[in-house]
Design a protein around this motif. Structure first.
Motif, PDB file in Angstrom:
ATOM      1  N   GLU A   1      -1.156   8.851   8.464  1.00  0.00           N
ATOM      2  CA  GLU A   1      -1.518   9.944   7.561  1.00  0.00           C
ATOM      3  C   GLU A   1      -1.791   9.446   6.142  1.00  0.00           C
ATOM      4  O   GLU A   1      -2.585  10.046   5.412  1.00  0.00           O
ATOM      5  N   LEU A   2      -1.138   8.365   5.747  1.00  0.00           N
ATOM      6  CA  LEU A   2      -1.349   7.809   4.409  1.00  0.00           C
ATOM      7  C   LEU A   2      -2.541   6.857   4.353  1.00  0.00           C
ATOM      8  O   LEU A   2      -2.943   6.429   3.272  1.00  0.00           O
TER       9      LEU A   2
ATOM     10  N   ASP B   1       3.638  12.011  -0.656  1.00  0.00           N
ATOM     11  CA  ASP B   1       2.311  12.330  -0.141  1.00  0.00           C
ATOM     12  C   ASP B   1       2.354  12.838   1.293  1.00  0.00           C
ATOM     13  O   ASP B   1       1.468  13.576   1.722  1.00  0.00           O
ATOM     14  N   TYR B   2       3.375  12.438   2.038  1.00  0.00           N
ATOM     15  CA  TYR B   2       3.504  12.875   3.420  1.00  0.00           C
ATOM     16  C   TYR B   2       4.961  12.742   3.837  1.00  0.00           C
ATOM     17  O   TYR B   2       5.664  11.832   3.396  1.00  0.00           O
TER      18      TYR B   2
ATOM     19  N   ILE C   1       7.786   4.047   2.305  1.00  0.00           N
ATOM     20  CA  ILE C   1       8.268   5.190   3.060  1.00  0.00           C
ATOM     21  C   ILE C   1       9.783   5.279   2.875  1.00  0.00           C
ATOM     22  O   ILE C   1      10.520   4.338   3.187  1.00  0.00           O
TER      23      ILE C   1
ATOM     24  N   ARG D   1       3.393   4.984  -8.229  1.00  0.00           N
ATOM     25  CA  ARG D   1       2.089   5.647  -8.339  1.00  0.00           C
ATOM     26  C   ARG D   1       1.193   4.935  -9.354  1.00  0.00           C
ATOM     27  O   ARG D   1      -0.032   4.887  -9.176  1.00  0.00           O
TER      28      ARG D   1
ATOM     29  N   GLN E   1       0.811  -1.215   0.000  1.00  0.00           N
ATOM     30  CA  GLN E   1       0.000   0.000   0.000  1.00  0.00           C
ATOM     31  C   GLN E   1       0.850   1.273   0.000  1.00  0.00           C
ATOM     32  O   GLN E   1       0.430   2.303  -0.537  1.00  0.00           O
ATOM     33  N   ALA E   2       2.028   1.214   0.647  1.00  0.00           N
ATOM     34  CA  ALA E   2       2.839   2.426   0.789  1.00  0.00           C
ATOM     35  C   ALA E   2       4.317   2.079   0.896  1.00  0.00           C
ATOM     36  O   ALA E   2       4.688   1.034   1.440  1.00  0.00           O
TER      37      ALA E   2
ATOM     38  N   ASN F   1       3.605   8.172   9.364  1.00  0.00           N
ATOM     39  CA  ASN F   1       3.371   8.116   7.920  1.00  0.00           C
ATOM     40  C   ASN F   1       2.200   7.201   7.599  1.00  0.00           C
ATOM     41  O   ASN F   1       1.325   7.549   6.801  1.00  0.00           O
TER      42      ASN F   1
ATOM     43  N   CYS G   1       3.384  -2.240   4.122  1.00  0.00           N
ATOM     44  CA  CYS G   1       4.208  -1.033   4.057  1.00  0.00           C
ATOM     45  C   CYS G   1       5.671  -1.421   3.951  1.00  0.00           C
ATOM     46  O   CYS G   1       6.106  -2.428   4.516  1.00  0.00           O
TER      47      CYS G   1
ATOM     48  N   GLY H   1       5.509   7.900   1.169  1.00  0.00           N
ATOM     49  CA  GLY H   1       5.802   8.678   2.363  1.00  0.00           C
ATOM     50  C   GLY H   1       7.298   8.879   2.499  1.00  0.00           C
ATOM     51  O   GLY H   1       8.098   8.306   1.751  1.00  0.00           O
TER      52      GLY H   1
ATOM     53  N   LYS I   1       1.107   4.511  -2.221  1.00  0.00           N
ATOM     54  CA  LYS I   1       1.334   5.831  -1.640  1.00  0.00           C
ATOM     55  C   LYS I   1       2.798   5.985  -1.266  1.00  0.00           C
ATOM     56  O   LYS I   1       3.488   5.006  -0.959  1.00  0.00           O
TER      57      LYS I   1
END
Length: 270
Positions: A172-173, A147-148, A8, A115, A5-6, A169, A181, A122, A120
């Motif tokens: 917020e994400l 994004d953050y 960082i 993307r 999903q993300a 992160n 993650c 971070g 996402k």
């Protein structure tokens, strides 16, 4: 089916500033200006990944640095001394951080690929917020716009290797599962930050602090030189035990595919 999903990212040595020279050279200058005391670039690199006040403290605690400090000043380094060096470091770093804002090769392409998969992006950093605010506009202009982003002094709890910047992160994400993650970093404290958060960790061997090469040196290096630098970095990460070790961010898409395959089969970060 669970998928990443993300992601960082750390900043210096990971997506920007090949070799992580912006903070290390300023640490050397801050010690010199604050106390006319010399540390080497190698010594400045040892605690990389920590918040900058903690980094200065850790450099001062290196046995060889502590011995030279005692010989020069006839006393150990104090909190007041650390504060003076930090107060010297901050304006220097704010003034010069934009000079090291060039993205590491392939960063833009990797961001685009992430993307395209609805992943996402971070970021978190050992830089304080004042330094980060000076750097972010240049990063955005150069093509990195996460994004953050969390700075080391944004939270009242501890910085690296504690997990809080990663977890902030994720909140917020809107990431709802730590195993979806990924944390990418060029320092052992940054990898431990990700491990403590329970996420996948990816260590960068050649673009960051552990190899300590400039981009020109990296591009000109022969296979033997790269292998030697890779071996040094792998040993530096041995205790933090990242899930993956790759040369630079250019290799990250392959790792994301492998993590997605592991998630599909029910595996978790180590």
């Amino acid at each position: 089916m669970k998928q990443v999903q993300a992601v960082i990212f750390d900043l210096a040595g990971t997506v920007v500033d090949f070799g992580s020279f912006a903070p290390t050279t300023i640490f050397v200058e801050a010690f010199r200006r604050g106390f006319d005391f010399d540390i080497s670039l190698t010594e400045a690199r040892v605690p990389m990944g920590l918040g900058k006040w903690d980094h200065i403290k850790a450099v001062g605690e290196l046995p060889e640095v502590a011995a030279r400090w005692l010989a020069q000043f006839n006393r150990p380094m104090t909190v007041a001394d650390i504060n003076i060096i930090y107060d010297t470091f901050m304006p220097l770093q704010i003034a010069k951080v934009e000079d090291h804002a060039e993205l590491i090769p392939h960063t833009e392409q990797v961001m685009s690929q992430l993307r395209s998969q609805n992943i996402k992006i971070g970021a978190c950093t050992g830089y304080p917020r004042a330094v980060l605010n000076a750097l972010l506009p240049a990063l955005k202009d150069n093509g990195f716009n996460p994004d953050y982003v969390v700075a080391t002094d944004d939270l009242i709890v501890g910085g690296r290797p504690a997990p809080y910047m990663v977890l902030k992160n994720m909140i917020e994400l809107g990431v709802d599962d730590v195993k979806t993650c990924v944390k990418v970093d060029d320092s052992a404290p940054g990898i431990m930050e990700g491990k403590n958060a329970g996420v996948w960790t990816v260590a960068l061997l050649l673009s960051g602090n552990e190899a300590g090469m400039t981009l020109a040196e990296y591009q000109a290096a022969d296979l033997a030189t790269l292998a030697q630098a890779r071996d040094i970095a792998q040993k530096a990460f041995s205790h933090s035990k990242p899930d993956y070790m790759i040369d630079t961010i250019a290799d990250l898409p392959t790792v994301i595919r492998e993590i997605n395959e592991k998630l599909a089969s029910g595996e978790r970060p180590s």
